[in-house]
Design a protein around this motif. Structure first.
Motif, PDB file in Angstrom:
ATOM      1  N   HIS A 183       0.766  -1.119  -0.141  1.00 27.95           N
ATOM      2  CA  HIS A 183      -0.021  -0.041   0.136  1.00 27.95           C
ATOM      3  C   HIS A 183       0.809   1.167   0.059  1.00 27.95           C
ATOM      4  O   HIS A 183       0.327   2.316   0.174  1.00 27.95           O
ATOM      5  N   GLY A 184       2.171   1.276  -0.384  1.00 26.26           N
ATOM      6  CA  GLY A 184       2.902   2.199  -0.486  1.00 26.26           C
ATOM      7  C   GLY A 184       3.557   2.638   1.023  1.00 26.26           C
ATOM      8  O   GLY A 184       4.147   1.874   1.658  1.00 26.26           O
ATOM      9  N   THR A 194       0.560   2.415   6.779  1.00 29.89           N
ATOM     10  CA  THR A 194      -0.496   3.040   7.289  1.00 29.89           C
ATOM     11  C   THR A 194      -1.148   1.956   8.274  1.00 29.89           C
ATOM     12  O   THR A 194      -1.075   0.863   7.774  1.00 29.89           O
ATOM     13  N   VAL A 195      -1.468   2.374   9.425  1.00 33.53           N
ATOM     14  CA  VAL A 195      -2.094   1.535  10.597  1.00 33.53           C
ATOM     15  C   VAL A 195      -3.400   0.818   9.892  1.00 33.53           C
ATOM     16  O   VAL A 195      -4.167   1.572   9.183  1.00 33.53           O
ATOM     17  N   GLY A 196      -3.121  -0.480  10.311  1.00 35.81           N
ATOM     18  CA  GLY A 196      -4.431  -1.141   9.777  1.00 35.81           C
ATOM     19  C   GLY A 196      -4.350  -1.984   8.219  1.00 35.81           C
ATOM     20  O   GLY A 196      -5.005  -2.573   7.964  1.00 35.81           O
ATOM     21  N   LYS A 197      -3.181  -1.120   7.508  1.00 38.64           N
ATOM     22  CA  LYS A 197      -3.218  -1.725   6.017  1.00 38.64           C
ATOM     23  C   LYS A 197      -2.124  -3.081   6.085  1.00 38.64           C
ATOM     24  O   LYS A 197      -1.452  -3.214   7.040  1.00 38.64           O
ATOM     25  N   THR A 198      -2.259  -3.752   5.181  1.00 41.93           N
ATOM     26  CA  THR A 198      -1.293  -4.999   4.879  1.00 41.93           C
ATOM     27  C   THR A 198      -0.621  -4.924   3.759  1.00 41.93           C
ATOM     28  O   THR A 198      -0.809  -3.953   2.900  1.00 41.93           O
ATOM     29  N   TYR A 199       0.684  -5.622   3.650  1.00 39.43           N
ATOM     30  CA  TYR A 199       1.553  -5.849   2.617  1.00 39.43           C
ATOM     31  C   TYR A 199       1.901  -7.259   2.788  1.00 39.43           C
ATOM     32  O   TYR A 199       2.011  -7.797   3.599  1.00 39.43           O
ATOM     33  N   ALA A 200       2.322  -7.717   1.417  1.00 39.30           N
ATOM     34  CA  ALA A 200       2.747  -9.245   1.392  1.00 39.30           C
ATOM     35  C   ALA A 200       4.109  -9.215   0.813  1.00 39.30           C
ATOM     36  O   ALA A 200       4.446  -8.289  -0.091  1.00 39.30           O
ATOM     37  N   GLU A 201       4.841 -10.343   1.138  1.00 42.96           N
ATOM     38  CA  GLU A 201       5.903 -10.331   0.573  1.00 42.96           C
ATOM     39  C   GLU A 201       6.349 -12.040   0.134  1.00 42.96           C
ATOM     40  O   GLU A 201       5.673 -12.954   0.857  1.00 42.96           O
ATOM     41  N   ARG A 202       7.317 -12.321  -0.667  1.00 47.28           N
ATOM     42  CA  ARG A 202       7.828 -13.601  -0.984  1.00 47.28           C
ATOM     43  C   ARG A 202       9.234 -13.604  -0.229  1.00 47.28           C
ATOM     44  O   ARG A 202       9.940 -12.856  -0.240  1.00 47.28           O
ATOM     45  N   ASN A 203       9.299 -14.495   0.811  1.00 45.19           N
ATOM     46  CA  ASN A 203      10.603 -14.373   1.609  1.00 45.19           C
ATOM     47  C   ASN A 203      11.273 -15.755   1.659  1.00 45.19           C
ATOM     48  O   ASN A 203      10.778 -17.019   1.425  1.00 45.19           O
TER      49      ASN A 203
END
Length: 161
Positions: free
Chosen positions: A43-44, A47-56
């Protein structure tokens, strides 16, 4: 269920505002976080409450997909995210803390704390797994902060031209 806290601290050769600007950009994690292969959804700016995803990358050749939720932001001081996708680790909480300090030559630089708190089940097997993964986690944290330092110095030298 056993709970663990792993933390590393480093001095980043950049003012706290510049460090915060990069660390707050969830889309830039693959540029400096040692275990992040790619950011697959973001989400750039955090921001509190927002999510982001990764390949780790995890241990050795193992890879996983993680999803992080931003839980707390104290501007230019602290950020707390919780993550899923790191089996057998559970209840993973990632904390970054920042403190302005002065370098030996009087410049403003940033002390950064990188901390991960988690639970691991599996009884004695979980303890054994943790004894293997924890040194790798610590090394990854140190590498991440060194990568961040290099990235920031590189960007600063490009903007100075």
């Amino acid at each position: 269920m056993n709970r663990f806290v792993v933390a590393e601290t480093a001095v980043i050769d950049a003012p706290i505002g510049r460090v915060w600007d990069v660390v707050s950009r969830t889309d830039r994690y693959a540029e400096w976080v040692a275990g992040a292969i790619e950011v697959t959804d973001h989400h750039g700016v955090a921001t509190v409450g927002k999510t982001y995803a990764e390949r780790n990358r995890t241990l050795g050749p193992l890879k996983t997909d993680s999803v992080w939720t931003v839980r707390e932001i104290e501007l230019r001081k602290r950020r707390v995210d919780t993550g899923t996708g790191f089996t057998p680790l559970r209840d993973v909480t990632n904390t970054f803390e920042f403190r302005p300090v002065q370098s030996a030559d009087g410049r403003e630089v940033t002390e950064m704390l990188y901390q991960v708190e988690y639970a691991i089940g599996l009884g004695p097997l979980g303890l054994l797994l943790d004894s293997i993964q924890q040194p790798a986690m610590r090394a990854g944290m140190r590498t991440s902060m060194a990568n961040l330092n290099t990235l920031l110095r590189s960007e600063a030298s490009r903007t100075a031209l």
